[in-house]
Every structure is written in C-alpha cells, then in structure tokens.
Design a protein around this motif. Structure first.
Motif, PDB file in Angstrom:
ATOM      1  N   TRP A 131      41.629 -39.173 -11.077  1.00  0.00           N
ATOM      2  CA  TRP A 131      41.373 -38.724 -12.451  1.00  0.00           C
ATOM      3  C   TRP A 131      40.125 -39.410 -13.020  1.00  0.00           C
ATOM      4  O   TRP A 131      39.274 -38.761 -13.627  1.00  0.00           O
ATOM      5  N   PHE A 132      40.025 -40.702 -12.814  1.00  0.00           N
ATOM      6  CA  PHE A 132      38.889 -41.470 -13.343  1.00  0.00           C
ATOM      7  C   PHE A 132      37.573 -40.933 -12.785  1.00  0.00           C
ATOM      8  O   PHE A 132      36.580 -40.785 -13.517  1.00  0.00           O
ATOM      9  N   ALA A 133      37.549 -40.602 -11.513  1.00  0.00           N
ATOM     10  CA  ALA A 133      36.324 -40.118 -10.881  1.00  0.00           C
ATOM     11  C   ALA A 133      35.969 -38.707 -11.308  1.00  0.00           C
ATOM     12  O   ALA A 133      34.784 -38.363 -11.464  1.00  0.00           O
ATOM     13  N   GLU A 134      36.985 -37.883 -11.550  1.00  0.00           N
ATOM     14  CA  GLU A 134      36.738 -36.468 -11.821  1.00  0.00           C
ATOM     15  C   GLU A 134      36.641 -36.124 -13.300  1.00  0.00           C
ATOM     16  O   GLU A 134      35.931 -35.189 -13.681  1.00  0.00           O
ATOM     17  N   GLU A 138      29.928 -40.155 -16.254  1.00  0.00           N
ATOM     18  CA  GLU A 138      29.238 -41.307 -15.667  1.00  0.00           C
ATOM     19  C   GLU A 138      28.972 -42.401 -16.691  1.00  0.00           C
ATOM     20  O   GLU A 138      29.140 -43.590 -16.409  1.00  0.00           O
ATOM     21  N   ALA A 139      28.558 -42.008 -17.888  1.00  0.00           N
ATOM     22  CA  ALA A 139      28.273 -43.003 -18.925  1.00  0.00           C
ATOM     23  C   ALA A 139      29.530 -43.767 -19.316  1.00  0.00           C
ATOM     24  O   ALA A 139      29.504 -44.986 -19.518  1.00  0.00           O
ATOM     25  N   GLN A 140      30.637 -43.051 -19.430  1.00  0.00           N
ATOM     26  CA  GLN A 140      31.898 -43.708 -19.781  1.00  0.00           C
ATOM     27  C   GLN A 140      32.370 -44.638 -18.665  1.00  0.00           C
ATOM     28  O   GLN A 140      32.869 -45.736 -18.918  1.00  0.00           O
ATOM     29  N   TRP A 144      33.178 -48.603 -19.024  1.00  0.00           N
ATOM     30  CA  TRP A 144      34.631 -48.758 -18.997  1.00  0.00           C
ATOM     31  C   TRP A 144      35.048 -50.217 -18.968  1.00  0.00           C
ATOM     32  O   TRP A 144      34.435 -51.015 -18.294  1.00  0.00           O
ATOM     33  N   PRO A 145      36.067 -50.605 -19.752  1.00  0.00           N
ATOM     34  CA  PRO A 145      36.973 -49.786 -20.574  1.00  0.00           C
ATOM     35  C   PRO A 145      36.563 -49.712 -22.038  1.00  0.00           C
ATOM     36  O   PRO A 145      37.353 -49.266 -22.872  1.00  0.00           O
ATOM     37  N   ASP A 146      35.364 -50.159 -22.374  1.00  0.00           N
ATOM     38  CA  ASP A 146      34.933 -50.208 -23.771  1.00  0.00           C
ATOM     39  C   ASP A 146      34.361 -48.862 -24.207  1.00  0.00           C
ATOM     40  O   ASP A 146      33.174 -48.737 -24.552  1.00  0.00           O
ATOM     41  N   VAL A 147      35.200 -47.852 -24.187  1.00  0.00           N
ATOM     42  CA  VAL A 147      34.799 -46.500 -24.569  1.00  0.00           C
ATOM     43  C   VAL A 147      35.874 -45.905 -25.472  1.00  0.00           C
ATOM     44  O   VAL A 147      37.041 -46.320 -25.412  1.00  0.00           O
ATOM     45  N   PRO A 148      35.521 -44.940 -26.324  1.00  0.00           N
ATOM     46  CA  PRO A 148      36.552 -44.251 -27.106  1.00  0.00           C
ATOM     47  C   PRO A 148      37.498 -43.486 -26.179  1.00  0.00           C
ATOM     48  O   PRO A 148      37.045 -42.819 -25.239  1.00  0.00           O
TER      49      PRO A 148
END
Length: 326
Positions: A131-134, A138-140, A144-148
């Motif tokens: 899931w993380f890869a798909e 790329e920016a997130q 990661w993990p400092d993203v909305p």
C-alpha cells in the motif's frame, strides 16, 4: 448458561463454554475465549493477526464489563502487547478508572507484567508495504511520517472485506452476565483511532438484571447510536431481546453522513434468549452459540437487515413506552 460470539470467535468459543461448564464466572470464561482469538494469527481483525494503521503499526482495543457490578475495564490504541483483553480485565480489577489509551495503556501493561510481543505479522507487513509503495506519492514517502494523513485515511481501503472484531457474551452458572471485546480495528486507520470496542455502551454493555449486547463492524455507527447500551435499556423497558435489537437497528436508520456500513448486533437476555442481526450484512454473516445442555458451540446464520431510508420502519419504542406509562 449461555455463551455467544461473532464469526471471528470460532477459536475461542469452545473454551468459554468449557469454562462455564466447569463453574467459572462469566468474565473468566470470556477472557479465556478471547485470549485464544487474540493468539490466532489467521484472524485478521483481532490481536497479532490484525491489520496495521496508516503508520504500519498495529494498535489494539479491548474491553470487559461485569454485569453484576457494572464495572468495566477498557484499553485503547495499545501497541506491543499480545492480550489486550487481559489488560482490560486488570484495569477493571486494579484501577479506579474504566479506560486507558495509548502510552498510558502501555505503561499499565508493563507495570502488571503483561505479555509483550510483536504484533505486525508478515502478511500485514507485506500488505502495508505494498500500500505504501502504490498509494503514497513520492513526496509523501520522502517526508514520511511527517505528512498530512487525513486524506490517506479517507482513501484507504481495508485489505480484506469487513471491519470486524471479536465479541463474547456469557451468562454463568450463578446467572451473572458479562461482555468482552477485542480488536485491531479498521485496517489503515488514522493513528489513535478508537472504534466502538473500548467504548462501553457503544461496542458492548452488560447488566445481569436484563442482558447484554455487543457489536462488530463499523464502530463509528455504534458509537453514534450508543447501540449496546440502547439494546440493554430497551430490554429494561420491557422489550424482548429480539424487539430490543430491532429497535436499535431503527435507531441506526437515523444516522446521516459519516461512515455508514456493516454492523452486527449480538444480544442475550437473562432467560437464555438471544438475537443476532447483521445490519447491511453479507449472506455469510454468522455467529457461534452455546447453551447449557449442548455438547459443543454451533454456528448459526445472522438475520440480515438492509438499512435504507425507503425501507425504514418507524421506531416502536415510543408506543411501547406510552403503554408502560413512561
């Protein structure tokens, strides 16, 4: 005596029945059964077999309720420990509180010597990595993990059908009634999310004078409707267990917006009666039931009810209350 569990309780309901036959109290029998489900790695919605949150961490929730004292113990967003049902039981036994979450729950688990262990099993680790890869851009991924994460939560899809848990209800030889729940919650959930399982009155409620109820599925709905407490209250007001469950279904028809999906309501009364209804359920929805005199627990189909505004019957509680002078 009676014991009931949802479909996920297959590996534990036999132990609960055996304990009851041996004279164990309702909570002891429930805890024994739930622990086996928590340890069953084939169960994808409970214990160490469960799915992780958006951060790839498995967070567990659990609760117990003693219907004779109305004392409860609940654990929420607990990581790193294998049997949240037993930790919830110790909250009831040792603390003046009813609910611990997050870091406080972990601190308490360590203090009582609860069994620690890795919760993220290979199947869940692989699914989360895919899931993380798909699904994460790329920016997130770079930040990661400092993203909305709010939108990621909304877009996330359970890796398997259903947002389930395990629930156990029991009445022991002395007539005491108890309830227990345990879950890893909604897969890919926002970190810290609590479903209905640790929320007494939503995911479960027990009162030895009237009966008990517990819910599985989309806990957000049970929280909003206060479903488990409502079912027991309707029985207190004079409804049969079947009428009480159907009245709680009518309550759910008032929910607008938010997450609307499948909820299965399980209930027992003091006379050995029971009712299980799957709201927006699937044909395979079933539950496990054992009653005194039966050799083994057996699987039974749940009643399937579709919740739609067009088909919604009007609530009947107010008419019943008028006849009772309430």
């Amino acid at each position: 005596m009676i014991a009931i569990s949802n479909n996920e309780g297959a590996s534990g309901i036999g132990a609960t029945a055996h304990k009851l036959l041996g004279g164990a109290g309702a909570l002891d029998a429930i805890e024994a059964g739930v622990r086996l489900v928590e340890a069953d790695e084939s169960v994808r919605t409970v214990g160490r077999g469960g799915w992780p949150n958006l951060l790839g961490e498995v967070e567990l929730d659990a609760s117990v309720m003693d219907g004779s004292t109305l004392r409860t113990g609940s654990i929420g967003a607990l990581s790193g420990y294998l049997h949240p049902i037993s930790i919830a039981r110790q909250v009831l036994e040792r603390l003046p509180h009813e609910l611990l979450v997050g870091e406080g729950a972990r601190r308490f688990a360590a203090e009582i010597g609860a069994e620690a262990g890795d919760l993220l099993m290979p199947h869940a680790r692989t699914a989360w990595a895919r899931w993380f890869a798909e699904e994460v851009d790329e920016a997130q991924r770079a930040a990661w993990p400092d993203v909305p994460m709010a939108e990621l939560c909304k877009q996330a899809i359970d890796p398997e059908i259903g947002r389930d848990t395990t629930v156990f209800l029991a009445q022991d030889m002395a007539g005491n009634i108890g309830a227990g729940t345990s879950t890893s919650g909604w897969g890919w959930k926002y970190p810290g999310r609590l479903g209905d399982s640790p929320i007494i009155g939503a995911g479960s409620y027990a009162d030895t004078r009237y009966g008990a109820c517990a819910c599985t599925g989309v806990g957000e709905m049970s929280i909003r409707a206060g479903t488990s407490r409502a079912v027991v209250l309707y029985m207190k007001m004079g409804m049969s267990v079947e009428e009480a469950v159907h009245e709680a279904v009518a309550d759910m028809r008032s929910l607008k917006g938010g997450l609307i999906g499948r909820v299965t309501i399980h209930a027992i009364d003091t006379a050995g009666g029971h009712k299980v209804v799957a709201v927006n359920g699937l044909p395979e929805n079933h539950y496990w039931l054992w009653r005194e005199g039966e050799a083994e627990p057996a699987s039974h189909p749940a009643e399937i009810i579709a919740v739609s505004e067009d088909a919604a019957p009007k609530p009947t509680a107010h008419r019943r209350y008028e006849r009772m002078g309430l």
